[in-house]
Design a protein around this motif. Structure first.
Motif, short mmCIF file in Angstrom:
data_model
loop_
_atom_site.label_atom_id
_atom_site.label_comp_id
_atom_site.label_asym_id
_atom_site.label_seq_id
_atom_site.Cartn_x
_atom_site.Cartn_y
_atom_site.Cartn_z
N HIS A 61 0.80 -1.21 0.07
CA HIS A 61 -0.11 0.06 0.01
C HIS A 61 0.94 1.28 0.03
N THR A 66 -1.46 4.44 -0.98
CA THR A 66 -2.80 4.47 -0.33
C THR A 66 -2.61 4.65 1.12
N VAL A 67 -1.59 5.23 1.61
CA VAL A 67 -1.41 5.33 3.06
C VAL A 67 -1.44 6.94 3.38
N GLN A 190 -9.49 2.27 -0.04
CA GLN A 190 -8.37 1.47 -0.29
C GLN A 190 -7.38 2.43 0.78
N GLY A 194 -4.88 0.83 3.57
CA GLY A 194 -3.71 0.95 3.69
C GLY A 194 -3.11 1.54 4.87
N ALA A 237 -3.02 -7.75 -0.15
CA ALA A 237 -2.91 -6.44 -0.30
C ALA A 237 -2.67 -5.83 -1.75
N SER A 241 -5.11 -2.85 -2.99
CA SER A 241 -4.68 -1.71 -3.42
C SER A 241 -4.97 -1.35 -4.87
#
Length: 333
Positions: A61, A66-67, A190, A194, A237, A241
């Motif tokens: 991620h 996506t964090v 997402q 993440g 994951a 993602s």
């Protein structure tokens, strides 16, 4: 037994990678009820395996963007010290009774969160139907605006989640996912998964370190869990993602419900039957709801976007205005 533990670890790893949650809520009961592992060893081995497994899912991620790193920072500020202290709290007091109360409350919260996801999906369908009927009301194209971080509530969420993880090994994903959904409803699915996976890395590591210091984990059991969980979380994951938001919400709903029922004391058979029923019924209900709202399979998953210039009218309107001006200039005087 080690082979079947690895298989179970792979399945749980896929769930964790896909939804960001379900590790402790699924693996610890499996180890205790199916494989006959003592509860304290199950908690310790699950935490140590999670500390090694989750960085792999979080890295996927992180690379995909996506964090939300700000949320990770403030969640960890509360969760890391609380997770380490939670192990000592469990040792100092009647951890079995405290764990039962916490798990029951968490189970009820998970079921409420699953219901909230279903309601949110229904309201989203209604908005989509209105947008399909009146395209002029479509959303503005472009990336969603960054969320405004609420520092104090976020740190408190991390602290509560860390304390629960230290006592029960459950909650690094489940509890914090619920809180993030409530605090930051603008987070995309997402981003939700993440962000939770990345913040869980130091959280679970702190709790695992405390359990290692007490020496109440089994090395062979932990190795088998890791062997299955690492490829599982990488697969989950990679899917989450890139997967559509609707698929992630569907997976979250199923995992929340299964985890909630298990934490409330439902049997493994009952949880399995309920999960299978949800997997069969929810897609059918989704299609029925779309049909009742007049949406077809050809309709887009999101409302049609209206592309706008940075400080001007919609692009179509600007083009028409330019053409009108050109026509007026070219007309004979």
């Amino acid at each position: 037994m080690d082979l079947w533990v690895a298989v179970a670890g792979f399945g749980v790893g896929v769930v964790v990678g896909l939804t960001g949650m379900g590790g402790g809520a699924l693996m610890t009961p499996l180890l205790v009820l199916v494989f006959g592992v003592p509860p304290l060893s199950a908690v310790s081995s699950d935490l140590v395996a999670g500390a090694i497994m989750k960085p792999f899912g979080g890295a996927v991620h992180w690379r995909r963007g996506t964090v939300d790193r700000r949320l990770v920072l403030w969640l960890c500020a509360g969760s890391i010290p609380a997770a380490f202290c939670g192990v000592f709290v469990a040792k100092a007091f009647d951890s079995e009774g405290a764990s039962q109360v916490i798990q029951s409350l968490l189970g009820a919260a998970l079921l409420l969160a699953a219901s909230g996801l279903v309601l949110k999906a229904w309201f989203g369908l209604r908005e989509q139907a209105r947008a399909a009927a009146d395209p002029a009301q479509g959303a503005v194209a472009g990336d969603p605006a960054p969320v405004r971080v609420r520092i104090i509530p976020t740190v408190l969420v991390g602290a509560v989640g860390g304390l629960v993880v230290g006592v029960t090994s459950v909650g690094s994903g489940s509890l914090i996912v619920i809180a993030l959904m409530a605090l930051y409803p603008a987070l995309r699915p997402q981003q939700l998964v993440g962000t939770d996976l990345v913040q869980a890395v130091p959280l679970v590591a702190a709790a695992a370190l405390a359990h290692l210091l007490f020496g109440d984990f089994q090395l062979a059991l932990t190795a088998a869990l890791i062997a299955g969980a690492v490829p599982g979380v990488l697969l989950g994951a990679a899917v989450s993602s890139r997967a559509p938001g609707g698929l992630i919400r569907f997976a979250l709903t199923v995992v929340l419900t299964a985890s909630g029922l298990k934490l409330l004391g439902a049997s493994t058979l009952a949880v399995g039957i309920t999960t299978a029923a949800l997997l069969a019924v929810l897609p059918a209900l989704w299609l029925l709801a779309r049909h009742r709202l007049g949406l077809t399979a050809a309709d887009p998953a999101t409302p049609p976007a209206v592309v706008r210039q940075p400080d001007g009218p919609p692009a179509g309107a600007a083009l028409q205005e330019s053409r009108r001006q050109g026509t007026a200039e070219a007309a004979p005087r």
